[in-house]
Design an enzyme around this catalytic site. Structure first.
Site, mmCIF file in Angstrom:
data_model
loop_
_atom_site.group_PDB
_atom_site.id
_atom_site.type_symbol
_atom_site.label_atom_id
_atom_site.label_comp_id
_atom_site.label_asym_id
_atom_site.label_seq_id
_atom_site.Cartn_x
_atom_site.Cartn_y
_atom_site.Cartn_z
ATOM 1 N N TYR A 236 -17.907 41.289 57.038
ATOM 2 C CA TYR A 236 -17.625 40.135 56.181
ATOM 3 C C TYR A 236 -16.894 38.998 56.878
ATOM 4 C CZ TYR A 236 -19.505 42.730 52.284
ATOM 5 O OH TYR A 236 -20.357 43.408 51.459
ATOM 6 N N LYS B 101 -18.544 55.810 58.798
ATOM 7 C CA LYS B 101 -19.798 56.296 59.399
ATOM 8 C C LYS B 101 -19.546 56.454 60.897
ATOM 9 C CE LYS B 101 -24.275 57.164 58.954
ATOM 10 N NZ LYS B 101 -24.854 58.257 58.162
ATOM 11 N N ASP C 79 -22.761 57.877 53.593
ATOM 12 C CA ASP C 79 -23.978 58.281 52.865
ATOM 13 C C ASP C 79 -23.698 59.510 51.991
ATOM 14 O OD1 ASP C 79 -23.569 59.479 55.324
ATOM 15 O OD2 ASP C 79 -25.684 59.664 55.844
ATOM 16 N N ASP D 170 -17.553 47.644 49.184
ATOM 17 C CA ASP D 170 -18.281 46.745 48.294
ATOM 18 C C ASP D 170 -19.401 47.517 47.589
ATOM 19 O OD1 ASP D 170 -19.217 44.513 47.020
ATOM 20 O OD2 ASP D 170 -19.909 43.485 48.823
ATOM 21 N N ASP E 29 -19.515 49.148 43.505
ATOM 22 C CA ASP E 29 -20.535 48.787 42.514
ATOM 23 C C ASP E 29 -21.223 50.042 41.968
ATOM 24 O OD1 ASP E 29 -19.949 46.107 43.006
ATOM 25 O OD2 ASP E 29 -22.054 45.494 43.017
HETATM 26 MG MG MG Z 1 -19.904 43.140 45.325
#
Ligand code: MG
Ligand code: NAI
Length: 335
Positions: A123, A171, A204, A228, A232
């Protein structure tokens, strides 16, 4: 206490005024300052985040942000105002709690927090495309400093929020340098908090368990991008995007925002679910202003409103009420 309020675009203009009304009902002395940001703001002022907005946000040190309508293709002069705001106020951590509320779309027993690093990883948005246009790269940045401070903050918050276990998600098997550093530093810091249990999962596998058995999670600590996505996913168990709040936290400032975006498909219809925005205000009260009593009052009122059968159309079609009516009921349920 001062709050910089930025409704932004789309349903931000509906759910943020709702949340402000609820806040004013429990904190009548709060000073509210309105400011502009987002895609509509770019069209009217030439910038998605005017200097006055930044200055006001920095002065108030507390922001309530709605959503910005970010196009998925490059637009001249546009950048994400919320990513920029998080950076400028150095809100280096983000927490998204998902707790069961009595709506048909939610999963009973879920009560978890996704806590993520909020300043780096992919980001930083450092992307390059080679001259042929056939190859692009994006830089993923992980630093010891950022990982240390977000991990300390996570464990301190875990104590405050009475959490028993933190799962560190990464990861590192595929990215032994970047994610490896995150993992190593997070585990190092975690060892200083022996009262909180720590385990780790590959992202994962974490996604699999988030779908299969979300009740196994108490708190997740992870880097920006994984957080992120996982938050969700968790939001689905909380009854949908309209239900879940976020608090971005730094050492000196906080930005509260609903998880959802500008939802152009339902904007302007007075049907958006204001719960996420209202619960974001509760997080601001509890973790930034240290007003536990008022935070709890709001959370209890939201719970009671659902128990009384009030809801917006996203969680159940039959007998759905408008954004305004739902908000009125939450205010009526404050006591
Ligand atoms: Mg989002
Ligand atoms: P979205 O969250 O805006 O909407 C996804 C779906 O959920 C839509 O069907 C919408 O109607 C529904 N929904 C979302 N919030 C709701 C609420 N409070 N009540 C009832 N239904 C709700 O995500 P989408 O469609 O991917 O993005 C729309 C725009 O918002 C895009 O421009 C995107 O870039 C932006 N966005 C902005 C964010 C931010 O500013 N923090 C976060 C996510 C998206």
């Amino acid at each position: 206490m001062e709050l910089c309020v930025i409704p932004g675009d789309g349903i931000g203009k509906e759910v943020i005024p709702s949340a402000v009304r609820v806040l004013q009902a429990v904190m009548p002395d709060i000073q509210i300052h309105h400011a502009n940001a987002g895609f509509d703001c770019l069209k009217t002022t030439g910038t998605p985040l005017p200097d006055e907005t930044l200055k006001l946000a920095a002065r108030c040190r507390a922001v309530l942000f709605g959503a910005s309508d970010s196009p998925s293709f490059p637009v001249e002069g546009y950048y994400s105002p919320i990513i920029q705001l998080r950076r400028r106020l150095d809100t280096y951590a983000s927490m998204r709690p998902t707790r069961y509320l009595p709506v048909p779309t939610a999963r009973a027993g879920v009560d978890l927090i996704v806590f993520r690093e909020n300043t780096e990883d992919l980001y930083i948005v450092d992307e390059q495309t080679d001259p042929t246009g056939q190859s692009s790269t994006a830089s993923k940045v992980i630093t010891r400093n950022a990982t240390e401070r977000v991990t300390h903050r996570a464990y301190q918050l875990a104590r405050q929020a009475n959490r028993k276990k933190i799962t560190i998600v990464h990861k590192a098997n595929v990215l032994p340098q970047s994610d490896g550093l995150f993992r190593r530093v997070a585990l190092e810091v975690a060892a200083q908090y022996s009262d909180i249990q720590t385990d780790e999962l590959l992202v994962d596998t974490a996604a699999y368990w988030m779908v299969k058995e979300p009740t196994r999670f108490d708190m997740i600590l992870t880097s920006n991008m994984y957080g992120d996505i996982l938050s969700d996913m968790a939001a689905a168990w909380g009854g949908g995007l309209g239900m879940i709040p976020t608090l971005n936290i730094g050492d000196n400032a906080a930005i509260a925002e609903p998880v959802h975006g500008a939802a152009p498909d339902i904007a302007g219809k007075n049907i958006a679910n204001p719960t996420a925005a209202i619960l974001s205000v509760a997080l601001l009260l509890r973790y930034h202003w240290k007003r536990e009593e008022q935070a709890q009052q709001i959370e209890d009122a939201v719970q009671k409103t659902f128990e009384q059968g009030y809801h917006t159309v996203d969680v159940k079609k039959e007998n759905a009420v408008s954004t305004d009516t739902f908000t009125d009921q939450v205010i009526a349920a404050l006591s």
